[in-house]
Scaffold this active site. Sequence first.
Site, PDB file in Angstrom:
ATOM      1  N   ASP A   1      19.317 -21.269   6.955  1.00  0.00           N
ATOM      2  CA  ASP A   1      20.318 -21.938   6.106  1.00  0.00           C
ATOM      3  C   ASP A   1      21.510 -21.033   5.825  1.00  0.00           C
ATOM      4  O   ASP A   1      22.618 -21.516   5.555  1.00  0.00           O
ATOM      5  CB  ASP A   1      19.668 -22.373   4.785  1.00  0.00           C
ATOM      6  CG  ASP A   1      18.974 -21.225   4.067  1.00  0.00           C
ATOM      7  OD1 ASP A   1      18.121 -20.568   4.702  1.00  0.00           O
ATOM      8  OD2 ASP A   1      19.282 -20.977   2.882  1.00  0.00           O
TER       9      ASP A   1
ATOM     10  N   SER B   1     -12.726  31.567   8.272  1.00  0.00           N
ATOM     11  CA  SER B   1     -13.025  30.117   8.256  1.00  0.00           C
ATOM     12  C   SER B   1     -12.461  29.470   6.998  1.00  0.00           C
ATOM     13  O   SER B   1     -13.207  29.056   6.111  1.00  0.00           O
ATOM     14  CB  SER B   1     -14.527  29.863   8.382  1.00  0.00           C
ATOM     15  OG  SER B   1     -15.290  30.659   7.500  1.00  0.00           O
TER      16      SER B   1
END
Length: 640
Positions: free
Chosen positions: A176, A550
């Site tokens: 539209d 680690s």
Amino acid sequence: MPPHARSDAYRPEALIAEDIDAYLARHERKTLLRLITCGSVDDGKSTLIGRLLYESHTIFEDQLDTLTAESARLGTQGDAIDFALLVDGLAAEREQGITIDVAYRFFSTPARKFIVADCPGHEQYTRNMVTGASTADLAVILVDARKGVLPQTRRHSHLVHLIGVRHLVLAVNKMDLVDYDQATFDRIVADYVDFAGGIGITGVIAVPVSGFKGDNITTASVNTPWYTGPALIEHLEAVELDQFSSRTRPFRMPVQWVNRPHHDFRGFSGLIASGTVRPGDQVSVLPSARRSTISRIVTEGGDLPVAVAGQSVTLTLSDEVDCSRGDVIASAGDPPQAADQFEATLVWMADEPMLPGRAYWLKLGAQQVAATIQTTKYEVNVVTGERLAAKKLELNAIGVVNLATDRPLVFEPYADNRTMGGFILIDRLTNATVAAGTLHFALNRAQNVQWQPLDISREHHARIKNQKPAVLWLTGLSGAGKSTIANLVEKRLAWMNRHTFLLDGDNIRHGLNRDLGFTEVDRIENIRRVGEVAKLMTDAGLIVIAAFISPFRADRDLVRSMTAPGEFVEVHIDTPLALAEARDPKGLYARARAGELKNFTGIDSPYEPPDDPELRIDTAAVTPAEAANLIVSYLVGDPR
């Protein structure tokens, strides 16, 4: 069509014209279509869904009154209703005018029931959109007619295609606002089809719509006489559901629950993923591959002579075979594969990046296994389709990876069976979902490399050494004293005639891991390799002493998961950073502070201390000799 008008074709006159019980029974027999609306920000997704709910009479009168008042308060154009308010339920969404969460809504027409997901348009909420698409049969891709195809339109289209949504509708919305111009519509469709074809999307249905005005939502609009295709709902009602096509595929049912209400009944309950099953059919229980025959198909309403894909049933077998949650009951003549290495597509959903070598939980249906991403083959640019080199995946990235699981996973390629090929990855520490994935195929090496049975067991290796295998894992900052303490531990165990081997971080990098650097990815691989070596040494009956910084909990937990229960002893050599830096036996902290040494733990790379180690030793309070005595005492008792 005026904003408040509804199509009479969808008014439920059946409630008046026929008995209510007959109407409800007919409603129960309707098929269910799951769909998703997606596209760029402000393309009108929420408005379109609100219009669908309105047109299908799913809104109660009090809701309509509230919606009308709220629309007026927010200043909606004229006396029109802002249908987006039906879906944008979060306060943050209303304030910002965007959709953040995935909103699910139900509506129904005389022909079919629907569950629709309204998904976020912003790029940072891509993971929310993937969640909504994971169960969808159809995707409605919205495009604002004023803006055309945008990067996020391409992103979402690529995502739904990767996830396996087979039916796509291109809804060119807000027609539209361009005066229903056919040329605009044709240009957008041509642009989209050209892009879609390049990434393998075919058969797209394009519909010009206005969610605000209702054009081509339920019926053909007089404003688009040049459009001769179906209205949006007409197309949604006609789409063939995947569950019907899946009924022609071989039978598969993942077992979700072993049903034993009493000692005379043992059944296996689950949702049939594909195929058809009847009493008397020969089936295989995977991954064990044990065979049996279907005895009964049990449901709450009684036994069935046949069951098909999409039904939840309980199957009983004629034999007492071992079958548990996570197993798959399948056609004996055409069973699915079981493998432990795969190629897969991942959509990364976590703030922390995906790193190869890190372990996650992989959940596929009722199956849950430990999984490690081995390599990232490439990342996909979802806007252009380009394949990019990548070692890791960041938030919302999509990539193709190789992954390995700790035991065989029963699966089928996602393209063939979404239930048997779609999975999620879960962080092992936080239990947060970090990725969604789709399996492509098993890697050849997974099929060609088989476990070779050995006559001498790990228990025999330990027995002849007269000891229990263990991994003493010493973790802590550089300079904490790990290597010194580990060496003393091994000397004490040697005096006690224990069979040991010491794995030291520096020594390993001279040989096995000499090809690895100190990036986060390389550190993960460093620990993974050491864990595999430690596992082999415990299989040989040894006590392994490992001294490694680690720094990441997830990697230490991965090594723990490789070992037998009770064999992994995590020892935190707990030394304050200031003390470790003051010792600085190798001069590494000084170099790191000077910027000469990158990715150094404690300076520009984090250290994650253990949450609950078996031993925590404060080296500010004890000497290395005392620390060694504590570790040996924990392992074998008082060493004196």
